[in-house]
Design a protein around this motif. Structure first.
Motif, PDB file in Angstrom:
ATOM      1  N   ILE A  15       0.867  -1.178   0.000  1.00  0.00           N
ATOM      2  CA  ILE A  15       0.000   0.000   0.000  1.00  0.00           C
ATOM      3  C   ILE A  15       0.904   1.228   0.000  1.00  0.00           C
ATOM      4  N   LEU A  16       0.721   2.083  -0.979  1.00  0.00           N
ATOM      5  CA  LEU A  16       1.553   3.280  -1.090  1.00  0.00           C
ATOM      6  C   LEU A  16       0.992   4.461  -0.311  1.00  0.00           C
ATOM      7  N   TYR A  17      -0.328   4.514  -0.197  1.00  0.00           N
ATOM      8  CA  TYR A  17      -0.945   5.670   0.438  1.00  0.00           C
ATOM      9  C   TYR A  17      -2.275   5.249   1.041  1.00  0.00           C
ATOM     10  N   GLU A  18      -2.537   5.727   2.223  1.00  0.00           N
ATOM     11  CA  GLU A  18      -3.819   5.469   2.885  1.00  0.00           C
ATOM     12  C   GLU A  18      -4.373   6.794   3.369  1.00  0.00           C
ATOM     13  N   TRP A  19      -5.632   7.057   3.052  1.00  0.00           N
ATOM     14  CA  TRP A  19      -6.264   8.299   3.476  1.00  0.00           C
ATOM     15  C   TRP A  19      -7.596   7.966   4.114  1.00  0.00           C
ATOM     16  N   LYS A  20      -7.809   8.449   5.305  1.00  0.00           N
ATOM     17  CA  LYS A  20      -9.080   8.243   5.998  1.00  0.00           C
ATOM     18  C   LYS A  20      -9.786   9.578   6.102  1.00  0.00           C
ATOM     19  N   GLN A  21     -11.000   9.610   5.598  1.00  0.00           N
ATOM     20  CA  GLN A  21     -11.794  10.834   5.670  1.00  0.00           C
ATOM     21  C   GLN A  21     -12.435  10.911   7.052  1.00  0.00           C
ATOM     22  N   PRO A  22     -12.298  12.042   7.720  1.00  0.00           N
ATOM     23  CA  PRO A  22     -12.889  12.168   9.054  1.00  0.00           C
ATOM     24  C   PRO A  22     -14.413  12.169   8.990  1.00  0.00           C
ATOM     25  N   GLY A  23     -15.030  11.708  10.059  1.00  0.00           N
ATOM     26  CA  GLY A  23     -16.489  11.713  10.139  1.00  0.00           C
ATOM     27  C   GLY A  23     -17.021  13.138  10.210  1.00  0.00           C
ATOM     28  N   ARG A  24     -18.287  13.282   9.959  1.00  0.00           N
ATOM     29  CA  ARG A  24     -18.915  14.604  10.057  1.00  0.00           C
ATOM     30  C   ARG A  24     -20.354  14.431  10.522  1.00  0.00           C
ATOM     31  N   GLU A  25     -20.924  15.499  11.003  1.00  0.00           N
ATOM     32  CA  GLU A  25     -22.301  15.472  11.475  1.00  0.00           C
ATOM     33  C   GLU A  25     -23.258  15.303  10.294  1.00  0.00           C
ATOM     34  N   PRO A  26     -24.318  14.521  10.464  1.00  0.00           N
ATOM     35  CA  PRO A  26     -25.273  14.345   9.365  1.00  0.00           C
ATOM     36  C   PRO A  26     -26.059  15.621   9.097  1.00  0.00           C
ATOM     37  N   GLN A  27     -26.478  15.777   7.846  1.00  0.00           N
ATOM     38  CA  GLN A  27     -27.333  16.903   7.453  1.00  0.00           C
ATOM     39  C   GLN A  27     -28.632  16.321   6.920  1.00  0.00           C
ATOM     40  N   PHE A  28     -29.732  16.936   7.311  1.00  0.00           N
ATOM     41  CA  PHE A  28     -31.052  16.406   6.976  1.00  0.00           C
ATOM     42  C   PHE A  28     -31.870  17.396   6.161  1.00  0.00           C
ATOM     43  N   VAL A  29     -32.858  16.862   5.437  1.00  0.00           N
ATOM     44  CA  VAL A  29     -33.841  17.670   4.705  1.00  0.00           C
ATOM     45  C   VAL A  29     -35.228  17.078   4.975  1.00  0.00           C
ATOM     46  N   ASP A  30     -36.244  17.880   4.713  1.00  0.00           N
ATOM     47  CA  ASP A  30     -37.616  17.388   4.845  1.00  0.00           C
ATOM     48  C   ASP A  30     -37.941  16.411   3.721  1.00  0.00           C
ATOM     49  N   ILE A  31     -38.948  15.587   3.936  1.00  0.00           N
ATOM     50  CA  ILE A  31     -39.405  14.650   2.915  1.00  0.00           C
ATOM     51  C   ILE A  31     -39.892  15.460   1.709  1.00  0.00           C
ATOM     52  N   PRO A  32     -39.411  15.159   0.494  1.00  0.00           N
ATOM     53  CA  PRO A  32     -39.881  15.884  -0.691  1.00  0.00           C
ATOM     54  C   PRO A  32     -41.389  15.686  -0.904  1.00  0.00           C
ATOM     55  N   THR A  33     -42.005  16.610  -1.614  1.00  0.00           N
ATOM     56  CA  THR A  33     -43.421  16.496  -1.944  1.00  0.00           C
ATOM     57  C   THR A  33     -43.591  15.379  -2.964  1.00  0.00           C
ATOM     58  N   MET A  34     -44.425  14.409  -2.611  1.00  0.00           N
ATOM     59  CA  MET A  34     -44.654  13.261  -3.492  1.00  0.00           C
ATOM     60  C   MET A  34     -45.969  12.595  -3.130  1.00  0.00           C
ATOM     61  N   GLU A  35     -46.237  11.485  -3.773  1.00  0.00           N
ATOM     62  CA  GLU A  35     -47.460  10.719  -3.531  1.00  0.00           C
ATOM     63  C   GLU A  35     -47.613  10.479  -2.027  1.00  0.00           C
ATOM     64  N   THR A  36     -48.810  10.689  -1.512  1.00  0.00           N
ATOM     65  CA  THR A  36     -49.072  10.700  -0.075  1.00  0.00           C
ATOM     66  C   THR A  36     -48.707   9.401   0.634  1.00  0.00           C
ATOM     67  N   THR A  37     -49.034   8.254   0.074  1.00  0.00           N
ATOM     68  CA  THR A  37     -48.749   6.976   0.736  1.00  0.00           C
ATOM     69  C   THR A  37     -47.249   6.794   0.956  1.00  0.00           C
ATOM     70  N   ILE A  38     -46.462   7.102  -0.061  1.00  0.00           N
ATOM     71  CA  ILE A  38     -45.006   6.965   0.045  1.00  0.00           C
ATOM     72  C   ILE A  38     -44.454   7.991   1.031  1.00  0.00           C
ATOM     73  N   ALA A  39     -44.913   9.228   0.937  1.00  0.00           N
ATOM     74  CA  ALA A  39     -44.448  10.277   1.847  1.00  0.00           C
ATOM     75  C   ALA A  39     -44.770   9.910   3.290  1.00  0.00           C
ATOM     76  N   ASN A  40     -45.975   9.391   3.532  1.00  0.00           N
ATOM     77  CA  ASN A  40     -46.357   8.989   4.887  1.00  0.00           C
ATOM     78  C   ASN A  40     -45.487   7.843   5.398  1.00  0.00           C
ATOM     79  N   TYR A  41     -45.167   6.894   4.526  1.00  0.00           N
ATOM     80  CA  TYR A  41     -44.283   5.799   4.911  1.00  0.00           C
ATOM     81  C   TYR A  41     -42.910   6.342   5.316  1.00  0.00           C
TER      82      TYR A  41
END
Length: 77
Positions: A15-41
């Protein structure tokens, strides 16, 4: 990585090089507008919020775009 290094070394490779990406806090968004049954699920299953990449993928699919995701471990694929 030690086992991989051991296997590679046994074949004359290394192995010539190893790189570990540091963790980060998750980012969230609201459920997109879509068919009601799927959105409710999604609201029930995920508490009304998705990771940003999940929301973006759903929005792209709803527009009719092709979607492929590649994300790190434990990223909510």
């Amino acid at each position: 990585m030690d086992k991989l290094s051991e296997i590679l070394n046994s074949t004359g490779k290394s192995i010539l090089y190893e790189w570990k990406q540091p963790g980060r806090e998750p980012q969230f968004v609201d459920i997109p507008t879509m068919e009601t049954t799927i959105a409710n699920y999604l609201r029930t299953k995920f508490g009304g919020r998705l990771y940003t990449h999940q929301g973006a993928a759903i929005e792209a699919a709803l527009r009719g775009d092709d979607v492929a995701l590649s994300t790190g471990t434990a990223s909510g694929k």
